[in-house]
Design a protein around this motif. Sequence first.
Motif: not given
Lengths: 540, 186
Positions: A204-207, A288-292, A308-311
């Motif tokens: 949830r936090n990542s999204a 996109a502050s999460e690699g995990g 997808a966020k990283i890209y």
Amino acid sequence: MALPKPDELLRDVNYDRMPAKHWMDTKPEFRPGAYCYAGKPSVVEELGLPFPREWQPHDEDWKLPPNWKEIVLNAIKDRAERFRSFKLFMDICVRCGACADKCHFFLGTGDPKNMPVLRAELLRSVVKGEFTRSGKLFGRLAGARKLTEDVIKEWFYYYYQCTECRRCSVFCPYGIDTAEITILAREILHEIGVNINWILEPVRNSAFIGNHIGLQPHTIQENIEFLLMDIEEITGLKIEVPINKKGAEILFVTPSADFFAEPGIYTFMGYVLLFHYLGLDYTISTYASEGGNFGFFTTHEMMRKLHAKIYHEAERLKVKWILGGECGHMWRVVHQYEDTMCGPAPSNLEVPKSPITGTVFEHAKSTKIVHICEFTADLIAHGKLQLDPSRNDNYVVTFHDSCNTSRGMGIFEEPRFILRHVVNNFYEMPENTIREKTFCCGSGSGLNTDEYMEIRMRGGFPRANAVEYVHEKYGVNMLACICAIDRAVLPPLMNYWVPEVQVCGVHELVGNALVIPGEKKRTTDLRFQPLKGVEEEENV
Amino acid sequence: MSMRAKELLKEKKSEIFKLWRDKVYSLFPEETVRFLKKETERFENPLGYRLEEGLKGLLSQFTEEFSWEKVDYYLERILKIQAVQSSRPSEALSFLYYLKSVFREVVGERILEEYGPEGLLEVEDHIDAVILRAFNQYMAAREKLNELKFQEWKSRLFLLLKRAGYIYDEREGSLPREAHHNEKTL
């Protein structure tokens, strides 16, 4: 006179011997320390996952939806149609037992249902019992059984007692990948609202925010500034870290734990020193502050969403390519899914090319993302880094291959090559516990929560056992790794089994060894520990 | 410290060990026992290796010279496992109670014949003392598990706590150990 037999009394001392029952008749015991808490209703709801409700694994009634059985059977059918691997794995096992004793959870718990063959059988027996004629006719004789609520509880217990590390698949003559069975079993359980909070909350936090713990952009910036002050104190260098900088050449993505958790922050300081040394044109993104990617432990779709966020950020910031930090499952997602279900990469990205050495990273032609160990090893191989390994002389180092980067993508040599250049004392653990046969930390795949500590200590025991050996033999006191979950969970694991051993990322040691123009004479390492020889010098 | 029945125990050492191991392993499911006994290579079977090493080590304290230092060493290694594997404290310590049973079954009558009740009591008193000592180790391991949980939270939030000044950081040496936990370090 016959002497009394004291162990007869033990029957009354409040514990039961393990019953000699068929495995289908034994039930897991949900006692504290041996299961993870269920997903909070608000989190489940916000993620749009089905059946948010108050429940806990130790409850008798899991409040499953009325048609749970139908949902599960349909889900199995659906996955069997969509994933040929799943269909095969449900069919081809010959029970040769080659995998049986290769699982760290079996080796650490002694629970036969943790033998990979039996773990898969938990699901296979239901596939047989519900979908095949022989299973329906002969039942247990054919290794088949019906789907019941107890089976669901058993799945939950054991599929969250597998870290998807894939060690068993290395030994399977058919190449059955139990990790994939676990991934799908968890996915199926999600459909009836059976899940764990430790995975869903970070998802949830990542999204919604950008990283597992929900750090807001300004908090990330403040944390980094704080670390930069530490760097200045240690090296005398005033360094800036570009954040959300449009038009930078490289987007750097690392697990968020590197921004705030110990010992990840020292690894982060290592990255920053390296980039400063190179004058690299890079940026980090707070979105996109999460690699995990805990979506990977939820469903394929959730994995794709977070990946997808990283890209998207790479596209928004108009960078040329992506550099990835020391992370575990991030790399499995990139390596195994970016080219298939997640890709293609945005068109503004180019084939990664090191601006320092000119090396073109051909292997990342389609994913456009390079592992920092590949990047740094290339720099060292071209003689681009001035290194003083004696700054790490306080440490006798060994290297833990993280499951995902080793078995998931085959990075074996780069970190070792780096370590041999940045430390003077490096020793390998025994051959059958490293590289593709590496033992898992015991807390991967989203199981690194404190309520699960006992199982984690059991699962990590084979790893700790090998570390203990090199500690005794060579005096190893530092366990280097390239995964953020490792950096989070190996410290407690070491603290329990081999308390003399600390844990670090490879780039922390790089940061220590790097001789940077303009820096002051260093007296401590990045942990503010006095460098070897410094104290003696001062005392002279 | 030496026990009168030492030689007798030494003579039957391997029989005692096998029976003891069987009783201890009876707490595991059959499939697992087959594996635990099959191969005791240190890295392929860490659990079997360590349990066997521990049981043998403890037994040799009864058949050779009894040393608390060695007893503690082996107890710690076994009890760290028991502390995360057993569902109850009584179960975690039961392996020592089994030793009493085994001694009685294998050599109890002969000890009585040769040394009288004192000979047997002496051996059993030693086991009792080892059980008490084992309780220390068990508790230490359980306390450690608890400590790991809060230490892990501190590590997870390390920088946030440090920035807020809530961490006593040995490396910075800015706050004495005895200082109240919520005093600021900055």
